[in-house]
Every structure is written in C-alpha cells, then in structure tokens.
Design a protein around this motif. Structure first.
Motif, PDB file in Angstrom:
ATOM      1  N   ASP A 202      18.433  29.169  48.484  1.00 40.59           N
ATOM      2  CA  ASP A 202      19.625  28.840  49.266  1.00 40.59           C
ATOM      3  C   ASP A 202      20.848  29.669  48.872  1.00 40.59           C
ATOM      4  O   ASP A 202      21.894  29.563  49.512  1.00 40.59           O
ATOM      5  N   HIS A 203      20.720  30.478  47.833  1.00 39.08           N
ATOM      6  CA  HIS A 203      21.861  31.292  47.404  1.00 39.08           C
ATOM      7  C   HIS A 203      22.172  32.354  48.448  1.00 39.08           C
ATOM      8  O   HIS A 203      21.299  33.087  48.896  1.00 39.08           O
ATOM      9  N   LYS A 204      23.415  32.402  48.869  1.00 39.27           N
ATOM     10  CA  LYS A 204      23.852  33.329  49.915  1.00 39.27           C
ATOM     11  C   LYS A 204      24.493  34.571  49.296  1.00 39.27           C
ATOM     12  O   LYS A 204      25.119  34.493  48.247  1.00 39.27           O
ATOM     13  N   PRO A 205      24.377  35.716  49.960  1.00 36.42           N
ATOM     14  CA  PRO A 205      25.038  36.926  49.462  1.00 36.42           C
ATOM     15  C   PRO A 205      26.558  36.805  49.615  1.00 36.42           C
ATOM     16  O   PRO A 205      27.050  35.958  50.368  1.00 36.42           O
ATOM     17  N   PRO A 206      27.296  37.644  48.916  1.00 33.34           N
ATOM     18  CA  PRO A 206      28.759  37.616  49.033  1.00 33.34           C
ATOM     19  C   PRO A 206      29.214  37.890  50.474  1.00 33.34           C
ATOM     20  O   PRO A 206      28.497  38.506  51.258  1.00 33.34           O
ATOM     21  N   TYR A 207      30.397  37.437  50.796  1.00 35.56           N
ATOM     22  CA  TYR A 207      30.949  37.578  52.141  1.00 35.56           C
ATOM     23  C   TYR A 207      32.387  38.103  52.017  1.00 35.56           C
ATOM     24  O   TYR A 207      32.997  38.001  50.946  1.00 35.56           O
ATOM     25  N   PRO A 208      32.922  38.692  53.065  1.00 31.05           N
ATOM     26  CA  PRO A 208      34.305  39.182  53.011  1.00 31.05           C
ATOM     27  C   PRO A 208      35.264  38.072  52.587  1.00 31.05           C
ATOM     28  O   PRO A 208      35.215  36.956  53.091  1.00 31.05           O
ATOM     29  N   GLY A 209      36.101  38.392  51.594  1.00 32.90           N
ATOM     30  CA  GLY A 209      37.055  37.428  51.059  1.00 32.90           C
ATOM     31  C   GLY A 209      36.582  36.761  49.779  1.00 32.90           C
ATOM     32  O   GLY A 209      37.385  36.181  49.054  1.00 32.90           O
ATOM     33  N   ALA A 210      35.275  36.818  49.498  1.00 29.34           N
ATOM     34  CA  ALA A 210      34.747  36.210  48.269  1.00 29.34           C
ATOM     35  C   ALA A 210      35.270  36.957  47.047  1.00 29.34           C
ATOM     36  O   ALA A 210      35.508  38.161  47.091  1.00 29.34           O
ATOM     37  N   MET A 211      35.462  36.231  45.949  1.00 29.10           N
ATOM     38  CA  MET A 211      35.868  36.837  44.684  1.00 29.10           C
ATOM     39  C   MET A 211      34.658  36.878  43.760  1.00 29.10           C
ATOM     40  O   MET A 211      34.022  35.852  43.501  1.00 29.10           O
ATOM     41  N   LEU A 212      34.322  38.084  43.295  1.00 26.21           N
ATOM     42  CA  LEU A 212      33.194  38.292  42.391  1.00 26.21           C
ATOM     43  C   LEU A 212      33.722  38.747  41.042  1.00 26.21           C
ATOM     44  O   LEU A 212      34.839  39.261  40.944  1.00 26.21           O
ATOM     45  N   SER A 213      32.910  38.584  40.014  1.00 28.06           N
ATOM     46  CA  SER A 213      33.281  39.037  38.674  1.00 28.06           C
ATOM     47  C   SER A 213      32.225  39.967  38.133  1.00 28.06           C
ATOM     48  O   SER A 213      31.033  39.823  38.415  1.00 28.06           O
ATOM     49  N   ALA A 214      32.683  40.911  37.341  1.00 28.95           N
ATOM     50  CA  ALA A 214      31.801  41.856  36.650  1.00 28.95           C
ATOM     51  C   ALA A 214      32.495  42.235  35.347  1.00 28.95           C
ATOM     52  O   ALA A 214      33.658  41.867  35.115  1.00 28.95           O
ATOM     53  N   ARG A 215      31.783  42.962  34.514  1.00 31.64           N
ATOM     54  CA  ARG A 215      32.345  43.407  33.243  1.00 31.64           C
ATOM     55  C   ARG A 215      32.452  44.922  33.225  1.00 31.64           C
ATOM     56  O   ARG A 215      31.555  45.619  33.677  1.00 31.64           O
ATOM     57  N   TYR A 216      33.582  45.376  32.691  1.00 35.52           N
ATOM     58  CA  TYR A 216      33.822  46.806  32.591  1.00 35.52           C
ATOM     59  C   TYR A 216      34.476  47.088  31.241  1.00 35.52           C
ATOM     60  O   TYR A 216      35.587  46.655  30.987  1.00 35.52           O
ATOM     61  N   GLN A 217      33.746  47.748  30.381  1.00 33.21           N
ATOM     62  CA  GLN A 217      34.217  48.149  29.060  1.00 33.21           C
ATOM     63  C   GLN A 217      34.923  47.003  28.331  1.00 33.21           C
ATOM     64  O   GLN A 217      36.036  47.139  27.851  1.00 33.21           O
ATOM     65  N   GLY A 218      34.241  45.856  28.290  1.00 31.57           N
ATOM     66  CA  GLY A 218      34.737  44.704  27.542  1.00 31.57           C
ATOM     67  C   GLY A 218      35.747  43.834  28.252  1.00 31.57           C
ATOM     68  O   GLY A 218      36.284  42.896  27.660  1.00 31.57           O
ATOM     69  N   ARG A 219      36.031  44.101  29.499  1.00 33.94           N
ATOM     70  CA  ARG A 219      36.978  43.294  30.280  1.00 33.94           C
ATOM     71  C   ARG A 219      36.254  42.632  31.442  1.00 33.94           C
ATOM     72  O   ARG A 219      35.209  43.092  31.876  1.00 33.94           O
ATOM     73  N   ILE A 220      36.836  41.545  31.927  1.00 31.81           N
ATOM     74  CA  ILE A 220      36.346  40.898  33.135  1.00 31.81           C
ATOM     75  C   ILE A 220      37.143  41.478  34.301  1.00 31.81           C
ATOM     76  O   ILE A 220      38.374  41.542  34.243  1.00 31.81           O
ATOM     77  N   VAL A 221      36.442  41.888  35.337  1.00 34.18           N
ATOM     78  CA  VAL A 221      37.082  42.440  36.526  1.00 34.18           C
ATOM     79  C   VAL A 221      36.714  41.554  37.704  1.00 34.18           C
ATOM     80  O   VAL A 221      35.539  41.279  37.935  1.00 34.18           O
ATOM     81  N   ARG A 222      37.725  41.105  38.420  1.00 33.52           N
ATOM     82  CA  ARG A 222      37.494  40.327  39.641  1.00 33.52           C
ATOM     83  C   ARG A 222      37.662  41.250  40.833  1.00 33.52           C
ATOM     84  O   ARG A 222      38.644  41.986  40.932  1.00 33.52           O
TER      85      ARG A 222
ATOM     86  N   ALA B 207      41.861  41.633  39.834  1.00 35.22           N
ATOM     87  CA  ALA B 207      42.376  41.300  38.506  1.00 35.22           C
ATOM     88  C   ALA B 207      41.514  41.956  37.431  1.00 35.22           C
ATOM     89  O   ALA B 207      40.315  42.170  37.635  1.00 35.22           O
ATOM     90  N   ILE B 208      42.152  42.257  36.317  1.00 35.70           N
ATOM     91  CA  ILE B 208      41.471  42.760  35.126  1.00 35.70           C
ATOM     92  C   ILE B 208      41.929  41.861  33.987  1.00 35.70           C
ATOM     93  O   ILE B 208      43.130  41.748  33.724  1.00 35.70           O
ATOM     94  N   LEU B 209      40.967  41.197  33.333  1.00 33.28           N
ATOM     95  CA  LEU B 209      41.304  40.238  32.284  1.00 33.28           C
ATOM     96  C   LEU B 209      40.628  40.595  30.971  1.00 33.28           C
ATOM     97  O   LEU B 209      39.485  41.057  30.958  1.00 33.28           O
TER      98      LEU B 209
END
Length: 104
Positions: A24-44, A63-65
C-alpha cells in the motif's frame, strides 16, 4: 537543470527498506517532503516531479539540518533552493539516534 548530489547511504534509516514489503506504500507526489542524507546532514527535498520509470524524485532543497536540528543555508556544494534528483533508495528517515550504523 538539477544539481548532481552524491547522497549518503541511508543505512538502517532506509525508507525503501522500511516499506519494501508494504503493497500500500505510495510513491512520492508533487508537494511531498522527503529526507535524505548528504555528507552528514539531513536534507529535506520538496518534490516537484516523481519519475516512476526510474524511481527518482526531482525537487528543490527545502532545508539542510545538522544532527542537532539546526538549519543551514548551505553545506558543501548544496544550498537551499537547489533543484536535485533524489532516488528512492537514497531516501532516509530522519532519526539519527536510532541508527545502528552510527553506534560504535
């Protein structure tokens, strides 16, 4: 044109791994906020387009956190507002403290 980013491996925080057996998991859609990691930071990333054929979201960096949750405008070659490609297998949950990969 999008900024090419070498995303960090999500390790135990992998969204793809977490949902791999959920039909039932749906793929991302326009407007959705996703997170990933980049060189030790969280990127939204705010999704603008999802490409189902190659399982990639294209969107802008919202955002970069750091690990303490502090916001930054830039980190290495990435900055808020950049357009990036984010493959599904690089998406990550934001919980740092629960990561087994970081405990040593």
């Amino acid at each position: 044109m999008h900024q090419h980013i070498e995303w960090d491996e999500p390790g135990s925080a992998s969204v793809a791994e977490f949902f791999k057996n959920d039909p039932d998991h749906k793929p991302p859609y326009p407007g959705a906020m996703l997170s990933a990691r980049y060189q030790g930071r969280i990127v939204r990333v705010k999704v603008e387009v999802y490409r189902d054929e190659d399982a990639v979201s294209i969107g802008s960096v919202a955002a970069i956190l750091d690990r303490q949750g502090h916001h930054h405008d830039t980190h290495h070659k990435l900055k808020v507002g950049d357009i990036v490609r984010l493959p599904d297998d690089k998406r990550a949950m934001e919980r740092w403290e629960d990561d087994e990969d970081d405990k040593e």
